[in-house]
Design an enzyme around this catalytic site. Structure first.
Site, PDB file in Angstrom:
ATOM      1  N   ALA A   1       0.881  -1.188   0.000  1.00 58.30           N
ATOM      2  CA  ALA A   1       0.000   0.000   0.000  1.00 58.30           C
ATOM      3  C   ALA A   1       0.914   1.233   0.000  1.00 58.30           C
ATOM      4  CB  ALA A   1      -0.969  -0.006   1.181  1.00 58.30           C
TER       5      ALA A   1
ATOM      6  N   GLY B   1       5.989   8.277   1.198  1.00 59.21           N
ATOM      7  CA  GLY B   1       6.934   8.007   2.289  1.00 59.21           C
ATOM      8  C   GLY B   1       7.803   6.806   1.920  1.00 59.21           C
ATOM      9  N   HIS B   2       7.148   5.716   1.471  1.00 56.36           N
ATOM     10  CA  HIS B   2       7.912   4.542   1.027  1.00 56.36           C
ATOM     11  C   HIS B   2       8.828   4.924  -0.139  1.00 56.36           C
ATOM     12  CE1 HIS B   2       4.141   2.363   2.543  1.00 56.36           C
ATOM     13  NE2 HIS B   2       5.103   1.804   3.250  1.00 56.36           N
TER      14      HIS B   2
ATOM     15  N   SER C   1       0.172   3.838   5.233  1.00 57.50           N
ATOM     16  CA  SER C   1      -0.762   2.991   4.475  1.00 57.50           C
ATOM     17  C   SER C   1      -2.129   2.997   5.145  1.00 57.50           C
ATOM     18  CB  SER C   1      -0.241   1.558   4.421  1.00 57.50           C
ATOM     19  OG  SER C   1       1.062   1.551   3.886  1.00 57.50           O
ATOM     20  N   ARG C   2      -2.135   3.112   6.480  1.00 60.51           N
ATOM     21  CA  ARG C   2      -3.412   3.085   7.206  1.00 60.51           C
ATOM     22  C   ARG C   2      -4.257   4.326   6.945  1.00 60.51           C
ATOM     23  NH1 ARG C   2      -0.219   0.230  10.990  1.00 60.51           N
ATOM     24  NH2 ARG C   2      -1.145  -1.764  11.575  1.00 60.51           N
TER      25      ARG C   2
HETATM   26  P1  AMP Z   1       5.360  -0.075   6.323  1.00 60.10           P
HETATM   27  O1  AMP Z   1       4.958  -0.489   4.936  1.00 60.10           O
HETATM   28  O2  AMP Z   1       4.339   0.759   7.016  1.00 60.10           O
HETATM   29  O3  AMP Z   1       5.854  -1.236   7.149  1.00 60.10           O
HETATM   30  O4  AMP Z   1       6.605   0.896   6.148  1.00 60.10           O
HETATM   31  C1  AMP Z   1       7.747   0.478   5.453  1.00 60.10           C
HETATM   32  C2  AMP Z   1       8.848   1.467   5.740  1.00 60.10           C
HETATM   33  O5  AMP Z   1       8.458   2.759   5.290  1.00 60.10           O
HETATM   34  C3  AMP Z   1       9.146   1.589   7.234  1.00 60.10           C
HETATM   35  O6  AMP Z   1      10.549   1.686   7.433  1.00 60.10           O
HETATM   36  C4  AMP Z   1       8.439   2.859   7.612  1.00 60.10           C
HETATM   37  O7  AMP Z   1       9.000   3.522   8.732  1.00 60.10           O
HETATM   38  C5  AMP Z   1       8.619   3.685   6.352  1.00 60.10           C
HETATM   39  N1  AMP Z   1       7.604   4.741   6.294  1.00 60.10           N
HETATM   40  C6  AMP Z   1       6.268   4.586   6.470  1.00 60.10           C
HETATM   41  N2  AMP Z   1       5.649   5.783   6.415  1.00 60.10           N
HETATM   42  C7  AMP Z   1       6.617   6.716   6.206  1.00 60.10           C
HETATM   43  C8  AMP Z   1       6.619   8.134   6.071  1.00 60.10           C
HETATM   44  N3  AMP Z   1       5.492   8.843   6.152  1.00 60.10           N
HETATM   45  N4  AMP Z   1       7.796   8.752   5.865  1.00 60.10           N
HETATM   46  C9  AMP Z   1       8.954   8.043   5.805  1.00 60.10           C
HETATM   47  N5  AMP Z   1       9.014   6.699   5.917  1.00 60.10           N
HETATM   48  C10 AMP Z   1       7.874   6.041   6.124  1.00 60.10           C
END
Ligand code: AMP
Length: 279
Positions: free
Chosen positions: A34, A38-39, A188-189
């Site tokens: 998702a 940020g990703h 993603s949420r």
């Molecule tokens: P997730 O898919 O939520 O597990 O996130 C994957 C990676 O992306 C993790 O290292 C998160 O900390 C990073 N991440 C998620 N949201 C953000 C954001 N808004 N800004 C920077 N990195 C992010």
């Protein structure tokens, strides 16, 4: 650098990796999909610093303490692949049985109190799941550098600790939080919020900035109480607002140089976390 390659099995991932020149740096960005900007900022940074980049997309069940949260978590693989399609990376999107074959052994890492406070308190078992999946993914990908967002500040501390305790040959790179135009940290949420909830959740960043301002004037408990009232007045349910030492993550009684504010709230059934450095 070539174009996007998608691997669904460890075997095909390792075939792709074996074709890489032995000397180049391999970067890794683990995600649960998702994907949002940020990703993408992590992927971009990895592409700048490494010769080849692997992005994993895997919604890891073992880090969800709440089964409903796991069921609802957005899964948008086609859209994610589309978003990444122009990038010269390897996407690894494994099934559960690839990540956790019957032969897989768990890893035990003493996290001290890092997994007891904040998220650890409200999401029992979460960091054990994170440590295990990241360790498995590191074993499969064997990256030189791995990129994690400061959005999940406690997770970043836990991963750094794991790498240090196990002596893993990977450098962990922390990347800044990307925010939506109203200040809400991208997540993603956020897709699970109604447009109104998403708009209102902009208050979270305002509250964090407010604490940063207030540190010169009021005590930590006063700042916490004020923040909780502001968040509740905006219809959010507060799990915690903590001022912690940026290394140990222990709660602070007095402001100090490396203070961090970390918080978790619920907007409806959606759990949101955010943080700010006070230095
Ligand atoms: P997730 O898919 O939520 O597990 O996130 C994957 C990676 O992306 C993790 O290292 C998160 O900390 C990073 N991440 C998620 N949201 C953000 C954001 N808004 N800004 C920077 N990195 C992010």
């Amino acid at each position: 650098m070539g174009e996007l390659q998608t691997c669904y099995t460890v075997e095909s991932l390792q075939n792709q990796l074996s074709l890489l020149p032995p000397k180049g740096l391999l970067g890794f960005v683990p995600t649960m999909g998702a994907l949002h900007n940020g990703h993408l900022s992590l992927v971009k940074r990895a592409l700048e610093e490494c010769d080849k980049v692997v992005v994993s997309i895997f919604v890891n069940p073992t880090q969800f303490n709440n089964p409903d949260d796991f069921k609802r978590y957005p899964r948008t693989l086609e859209r994610d692949l589309e978003l990444l399609s122009a990038l010269p990376i390897i996407v690894f999107a494994p099934e559960y049985s690839e990540v956790y074959p019957a032969s897989a052994e768990g890893v035990a890492v003493d996290l001290g109190r890092l997994d007891q406070v904040m998220e650890g308190e409200f999401r029992p078992g979460h960091f054990n799941g994170v440590v295990n999946v990241v360790h498995r993914l590191f074993t499969m990908v064997q990256p030189d550098l791995a990129y994690f967002g400061e959005k999940d500040f406690q997770q970043l501390a836990v991963i750094r600790h794991m790498v240090k305790s196990l002596g893993l040959p990977v450098k962990i790179v922390g990347c800044p939080i990307l925010r939506e135009s109203n200040g809400l940290a991208m997540s993603s949420r956020n897709e699970l919020l109604t447009p109104e909830q998403r708009h209102n959740a902009g208050i979270i960043y305002q509250v964090l900035l407010g604490i940063k301002e207030d540190q010169k004037r009021i005590s930590i408990p006063e700042a916490q109480n004020k923040a909780i009232k502001q968040l509740e007045a905006a219809g959010l349910t507060v799990e915690y607002v903590e001022v912690v030492d940026g290394d140990s993550l222990e709660s602070l009684k007095e402001w100090q140089l490396n203070s961090m504010v970390c918080l978790a709230v619920q907007s409806g059934f959606v759990r949101l976390i955010d943080n700010i450095s006070l230095s």
